[in-house]
Scaffold this active site. Structure first.
Site: not given
Length: 341
Positions: A50, A52, A204, A208, A212, A271, A274
């Protein structure tokens, strides 16, 4: 360095992690003594140290004697539990620091004040609540998920000036129609890289076959989700098929998705049906609309914004998160009226 300057620097460091830390929050850390920065660090990837601990490791050997006089700044409360890494609060105590400035408490029930308590019980002076709005905004995905039980939902679409998100499909022009330009498309890929997942509806996906993925910039790849009410079928590798069928409300769908997947955020790219369903259900936290310059005249109508949506004005967000124009495309941003930072 003032407390505010220290925390704002932590935020800048934390942003370097991008989407590589999901489901963890974005955290940066700065250690200062005698008017100079001894070390900085940020949480760069899930499973790694992390912020710190990274900052403490970065302190030079010749400066370690100064830790008892140093101030440690961190934008989120140091953790107090054993997860993939040991508790940061214990590491700070063992390092001998006597002053810690925290941007905001961690809402995670495993921490939620326990980290600050460990520090104070060890005699460390702790100041909490510095630049808290900026700290919560940075980790709005994390806060939203912990506090409400569902992911942070970001809706995005590109829209022509006459209100269409796609043109009329035909044999001569099977689509999709481009509305955004190269620069704004690269920005969208940056947005994708910062979210835990990206979602489209059945229509969609079938029309298409969108990739993504993050291609035009360097960054983390979000988990792709296909939201369907049409049943099951084979989908491409790397996609999750999420069944919305028979769910009582979209809200329950996303609550269940959050519980089963540990995803902190979802970028919804279509799309139209949605997007509109989520808008009508009030199931969104943020909206980003890319405004094109060329009218379409006809096609798929853009989603209708709720009457009470809250538009983000210039200056309300950090400049790098609220561009007013990307070459010839305008970017409009909105927040849900119930979302609080």
């Amino acid at each position: 360095m003032t407390d505010a300057e220290g925390i704002l620097r932590c935020i800048e460091l934390a942003k370097q992690a991008g989407g590589y830390v999901h489901p963890n929050p974005w955290v940066g850390c700065v250690i200062v003594a005698e008017g100079r920065v001894l070390a900085e660090g940020y949480h760069s990837k899930v499973g790694k140290a992390h912020a710190e601990v990274e900052a403490l490791k970065a302190v030079k050997d010749e400066d370690r004697a100064l830790l008892s006089q140093a101030t440690l700044y961190v934008n989120l409360e140091p953790c107090a539990h054993f997860g993939k890494t040991p508790p940061c609060a214990n590491a700070i105590v063992e390092a001998g620091l006597r002053t810690v400035v925290v941007g905001t408490f961690d809402p995670n029930p495993l921490v939620a004040g326990k980290g600050v308590a460990i520090l104070r019980e060890a005699g460390v002076e702790v100041r909490v609540g510095v630049e808290e709005v900026a700290c919560r905004w940075l980790n709005r995905r994390f806060f939203q998920s912990i506090e409400t039980g569902r992911p942070y939902i970001l809706l995005k679409w590109a829209e022509s000036p006459d209100g269409f998100i796609d043109g009329v499909r035909s044999i001569d022009h099977p689509g999709p129609y481009r509305i955004s330009n190269d620069a704004s498309r690269a920005l969208v890929h940056t947005w994708r890289s910062l979210e835990a997942s990206i979602l489209v509806g059945w229509g969609t996906y079938m029309l298409d076959e969108p990739e993504l993925t993050v291609r035009e910039v360097r960054g983390a790849q979000p988990q792709r989700i296909l939201w369907s009410s049409r049943g099951r079928w084979d989908v491409a590798a790397g996609w999750w098929l999420w069944q919305a069928k028979n769910s009582p409300t979209p809200w329950k769908v996303f609550e269940r998705l959050a519980k089963e997947s540990d995803l902190r955020s979802i970028l919804v790219e279509g799309g139209a049906a949605t997007l509109q369903a989520l808008l009508d259900a009030g199931l969104y936290d943020e909206i980003r609309i890319i405004k094109g310059e060329i009218p379409m005249g006809d096609g798929v109508t853009a989603p209708v914004l709720p009457a009470n949506v809250a538009r983000i004005q210039a200056g309300q967000l950090p400049a790098d998160e609220c561009p007013e124009a990307i070459e010839d495309n305008r970017i409009e941003r909105y927040l849900s009226p119930i979302f609080k930072v």
